[in-house]
Design a protein around this motif. Structure first.
Motif, PDB file in Angstrom:
ATOM      1  N   ALA A  74       0.821  -1.219   0.000  1.00 51.80           N
ATOM      2  CA  ALA A  74       0.000   0.000   0.000  1.00 51.80           C
ATOM      3  C   ALA A  74       0.856   1.272   0.000  1.00 51.80           C
ATOM      4  O   ALA A  74       1.974   1.274   0.515  1.00 51.80           O
ATOM      5  CB  ALA A  74      -0.917  -0.013   1.218  1.00 51.80           C
ATOM      6  N   TRP A  89       1.082   5.686   0.833  1.00 52.31           N
ATOM      7  CA  TRP A  89       0.823   6.478   2.032  1.00 52.31           C
ATOM      8  C   TRP A  89      -0.330   7.452   1.889  1.00 52.31           C
ATOM      9  O   TRP A  89      -0.807   8.006   2.863  1.00 52.31           O
ATOM     10  CB  TRP A  89       2.086   7.268   2.427  1.00 52.31           C
ATOM     11  N   ASN A  90      -0.789   7.731   0.659  1.00 51.04           N
ATOM     12  CA  ASN A  90      -1.653   8.910   0.505  1.00 51.04           C
ATOM     13  C   ASN A  90      -3.076   8.722   1.037  1.00 51.04           C
ATOM     14  O   ASN A  90      -3.681   9.670   1.501  1.00 51.04           O
ATOM     15  CB  ASN A  90      -1.636   9.424  -0.943  1.00 51.04           C
ATOM     16  N   LEU A 101      -6.304   2.384   1.279  1.00 46.61           N
ATOM     17  CA  LEU A 101      -5.647   1.639   0.191  1.00 46.61           C
ATOM     18  C   LEU A 101      -4.924   0.370   0.666  1.00 46.61           C
ATOM     19  O   LEU A 101      -4.434  -0.409  -0.142  1.00 46.61           O
ATOM     20  CB  LEU A 101      -4.708   2.562  -0.583  1.00 46.61           C
ATOM     21  N   LYS A 153       1.657  -4.992   3.376  1.00 45.20           N
ATOM     22  CA  LYS A 153       2.839  -4.161   3.662  1.00 45.20           C
ATOM     23  C   LYS A 153       2.372  -2.713   3.517  1.00 45.20           C
ATOM     24  O   LYS A 153       2.277  -2.176   2.416  1.00 45.20           O
ATOM     25  CB  LYS A 153       3.941  -4.475   2.647  1.00 45.20           C
ATOM     26  N   GLU A 160       5.653   2.954   4.872  1.00 45.98           N
ATOM     27  CA  GLU A 160       6.513   3.402   5.983  1.00 45.98           C
ATOM     28  C   GLU A 160       6.396   4.910   6.216  1.00 45.98           C
ATOM     29  O   GLU A 160       6.829   5.433   7.229  1.00 45.98           O
ATOM     30  CB  GLU A 160       7.971   3.012   5.709  1.00 45.98           C
ATOM     31  N   SER A 185       9.675  -4.876   1.904  1.00 45.57           N
ATOM     32  CA  SER A 185       8.909  -5.102   0.679  1.00 45.57           C
ATOM     33  C   SER A 185       9.638  -6.126  -0.201  1.00 45.57           C
ATOM     34  O   SER A 185       9.029  -7.049  -0.757  1.00 45.57           O
ATOM     35  CB  SER A 185       8.843  -3.777  -0.077  1.00 45.57           C
ATOM     36  N   GLY A 224       0.775   2.236  -5.959  1.00 46.28           N
ATOM     37  CA  GLY A 224       1.920   3.134  -5.788  1.00 46.28           C
ATOM     38  C   GLY A 224       2.290   3.767  -7.108  1.00 46.28           C
ATOM     39  O   GLY A 224       1.475   3.858  -8.034  1.00 46.28           O
ATOM     40  N   SER A 225       3.530   4.180  -7.208  1.00 41.02           N
ATOM     41  CA  SER A 225       3.958   4.936  -8.388  1.00 41.02           C
ATOM     42  C   SER A 225       4.294   4.018  -9.567  1.00 41.02           C
ATOM     43  O   SER A 225       4.665   2.859  -9.358  1.00 41.02           O
ATOM     44  CB  SER A 225       5.198   5.755  -8.021  1.00 41.02           C
ATOM     45  N   MET A 283       9.230  -2.160 -10.833  1.00 38.10           N
ATOM     46  CA  MET A 283      10.074  -3.062 -10.024  1.00 38.10           C
ATOM     47  C   MET A 283       9.243  -4.221  -9.491  1.00 38.10           C
ATOM     48  O   MET A 283       9.695  -5.354  -9.434  1.00 38.10           O
ATOM     49  CB  MET A 283      10.671  -2.296  -8.830  1.00 38.10           C
ATOM     50  N   GLU A 332      -2.083  -0.699  -9.321  1.00 36.15           N
ATOM     51  CA  GLU A 332      -2.872   0.543  -9.226  1.00 36.15           C
ATOM     52  C   GLU A 332      -1.870   1.682  -9.147  1.00 36.15           C
ATOM     53  O   GLU A 332      -1.312   1.955  -8.083  1.00 36.15           O
ATOM     54  CB  GLU A 332      -3.762   0.507  -7.973  1.00 36.15           C
ATOM     55  N   LEU A 333      -1.607   2.329 -10.274  1.00 37.64           N
ATOM     56  CA  LEU A 333      -0.521   3.310 -10.342  1.00 37.64           C
ATOM     57  C   LEU A 333      -1.066   4.742 -10.457  1.00 37.64           C
ATOM     58  O   LEU A 333      -2.241   4.976 -10.217  1.00 37.64           O
ATOM     59  CB  LEU A 333       0.411   2.959 -11.499  1.00 37.64           C
ATOM     60  N   GLY A 334      -0.191   5.652 -10.846  1.00 37.32           N
ATOM     61  CA  GLY A 334      -0.616   7.057 -10.908  1.00 37.32           C
ATOM     62  C   GLY A 334      -0.442   7.631 -12.296  1.00 37.32           C
ATOM     63  O   GLY A 334      -0.563   6.914 -13.289  1.00 37.32           O
ATOM     64  N   CYS A 357      -4.231  10.093  -6.149  1.00 32.76           N
ATOM     65  CA  CYS A 357      -3.827   9.535  -7.447  1.00 32.76           C
ATOM     66  C   CYS A 357      -4.726   9.991  -8.582  1.00 32.76           C
ATOM     67  O   CYS A 357      -4.281  10.117  -9.713  1.00 32.76           O
ATOM     68  CB  CYS A 357      -3.808   8.015  -7.372  1.00 32.76           C
ATOM     69  N   GLU A 384       4.122  13.366 -12.574  1.00 37.87           N
ATOM     70  CA  GLU A 384       2.880  13.453 -11.800  1.00 37.87           C
ATOM     71  C   GLU A 384       3.141  14.439 -10.659  1.00 37.87           C
ATOM     72  O   GLU A 384       4.145  14.315  -9.955  1.00 37.87           O
ATOM     73  CB  GLU A 384       2.550  12.069 -11.233  1.00 37.87           C
TER      74      GLU A 384
END
Ligand code: NAD
Length: 477
Positions: free
Chosen positions: A121, A123-124, A129, A147, A150, A182, A197-198, A204, A219-221, A253, A351
């Motif tokens: 997940a 942080w936003n 999420l 996970k 942080e 992670s 995330g991004s 990666m 689920e990206l941005g 996002c 972004e």
């Protein structure tokens, strides 16, 4: 010392992962009632601990309580209630029709849990999420390791508490920590990974998943545009854009990343944007930094990133027509409107993920459409116009994960819609039934009647009858 700690975490991961593998096999035959019971337990915990959730998220980046209620708590409780209501129907095997060529057989789709899953997940929206994908995983009958980010330690600790108080480790577990944690998790052969995330980290994750050919939801941005047509209701559009952009301090996002406004209405629209900004965040003229309804940037790192982006834009000729104020001591970044923006500026390359809103203009809608199509496909696209022909044209000629006409962000709350990106903004879909399917193997089952072997002439040794049958199949079916 650090090596020893890493070794301990690695062993804990191995232990939990193998327990979850065993449990995942048992969950294959779990009934709807068993899964619903787990969802209800989690729902009860969330209802009882609403204040703890508010305090944790607020401690992480001063997110206003009403925003936490709607975007962290309500979104999750709605996802749980929707799953509870529909789970039995989702799990029911689905009969499919039989083609004439397979007469005598019958087929169905069986919804089998994928197994042991990993949820990473961001942080936003740190609670939402991490927990909303867990709802889908549990509904699908999977076990899961979460996970959390942080960057939001208070919320991550709360997620851990929720999971420890509601579930056994062999069903759901949480591993807090930074990138190495992670990576240790990603080394395990999960049955599905759900990553939010991004795009850079998404790549990666995809590489790590490829090692085990693990299926993925990404689920990206990205840069989600908003088009303001000359026939839009400018006041209405401005209010919706200001809310969608500056909720969570722009760290959303699906926030409108930049505006494309028809040159003809640009000045009026800019005026409306400023009016709406002041109305929402500075009604008593004490300064937006005093508003209790405006969140903060999550970390110094992101504050500095946004600061660099703004200076880069200003250096290259952008005009700040509103905002630009920054207070380093409490990660405050004023809502900022930019004009005279060009493609060379970082604000149009990356972004933004913060409270900077570039406003670009166009003279012909096709130019705006071309501009969007020349860039990576966005997660969301917003079109404001009273003219259906125009909004249809935009929908048909652009590609994005989701789209909203005459509003923004709201599609996230519609559980009947698949939520997700396309190419650079993600793959796979979340929410409601689509989330359930993400964690499900749609197993194709064909039942043949014993003794009925229509295909015998098609078995070797191949003869003239077989050849005739195949020719007939090619001709007629
Ligand atoms: N599509 C969506 O639903 C959605 C929702 C929220 C945020 N986002 C996107 O997320 C991004 C912001 O969130 P973020 O900064 O937390 O994203 P991020 O990609 O930096 O981090 C997300 C998670 O991945 C982990 N991570 C980071 N680097 C890693 C690595 N090298 N290997 C393994 N794991 C790693 C982090 O610990 C965190 O838990 C934005 O791009 C935003 O658009 C997308």
């Amino acid at each position: 010392m650090e090596i020893l700690e890493d070794e301990i975490v690695k062993r804990q991961i191995e232990d939990v992962f193998s327990k979850q593998r065993v449990q995942a096999l048992k969950m294959r035959s779990s009934k709807p009632s068993q899964r619903i019971e787990m969802l209800k337990k989690m729902l009860d915990w969330i209802q009882i601990h609403q204040e703890d959730i508010r305090k944790a998220v607020h401690a992480d980046f001063k997110k206003p309580y009403p925003e936490i209620d709607i975007s962290e708590i309500f979104v999750v409780t709605a996802e749980i209630n929707h799953a509870i209501k529909n789970l039995e129907a989702w799990m029911k095997p689905k009969k499919v029709s039989t083609p004439k060529t397979l007469l005598g057989t019958k087929s169905h789709i069986q919804y089998e849990p994928k197994g042991t899953c990993l949820i990473i997940a961001p942080w936003n929206y740190p609670f939402n999420l991490a927990i909303a994908p867990l709802v889908s995983a549990l509904a699908a009958g999977c076990t899961a390791i979460i996970k959390p980010s942080e960057m939001t330690p208070h919320t991550s600790a709360l997620i851990r508490r929720l999971v420890e108080e509601v579930f056994d480790q062999h069903n759901v577990a949480v591993f807090e920590g930074e990138i190495p944690v992670s990576q240790m998790l990603l080394a395990k052969p999960f049955d599905h990974i759900f990553f939010t995330g991004s795009p850079a980290v998404g790549k990666m994750i995809m590489k790590a998943a490829a090692e085990h050919l693990t299926s993925l939801t990404l689920e990206l941005g990205g840069k989600s545009p908003a088009i303001i047509d000359r026939q839009a209701d400018l006041q209405d559009a401005a209010a919706k854009i200001i809310w969608g952009k500056f909720v969570n301090c722009g760290q959303t996002c699906i926030a409108p990343d930049y505006i494309l406004v028809d040159e003809l209405v640009k000045e009026d629209f800019l005026t409306e944007l400023k009016i709406q900004l002041l109305k929402m965040y500075d009604a008593d003229a004490k300064g937006i930094d005093k508003s209790k309804d405006y969140a903060r940037i999550v970390s110094q790192k992101h504050l500095q990133r946004l600061k660099r982006m703004l200076s880069d834009a200003n250096l290259k000729g952008a005009k700040t027509i509103f905002g630009g104020g920054i207070s380093e001591t409490d990660n405050y970044f004023e809502p900022t409107l930019l004009t005279e923006v060009t493609d060379e500026m970082d604000v149009m390359q990356e972004e933004i993920f913060g409270p900077i809103l570039p406003v670009l203009s166009y003279t012909d809608l096709t130019v705006a459409i071309d501009y969007i199509n020349k860039r990576p496909k966005p997660l969301a696209l917003y079109a404001f116009s009273k003219d259906k022909f125009t909004t249809d044209q935009i929908l048909q000629q652009t590609s994005s994960g989701g789209a909203v006409i005459n509003d923004c962000v709201l599609h996230f709350l519609q559980n009947e819609l698949p939520f997700g990106g396309v190419n650079n903004s993600g793959m796979g879909k979340a929410h409601g039934h689509h989330g359930f399917l993400a964690f499900t193997n749609e197993k194709a089952v064909l039942n043949q009647r014993i003794g009925l072997t229509t295909s015998k002439p098609l078995y070797p040794p191949y003869g003239i009858t077989g050849k005739k049958i195949i020719q007939a199949l090619i001709k007629w079916f």
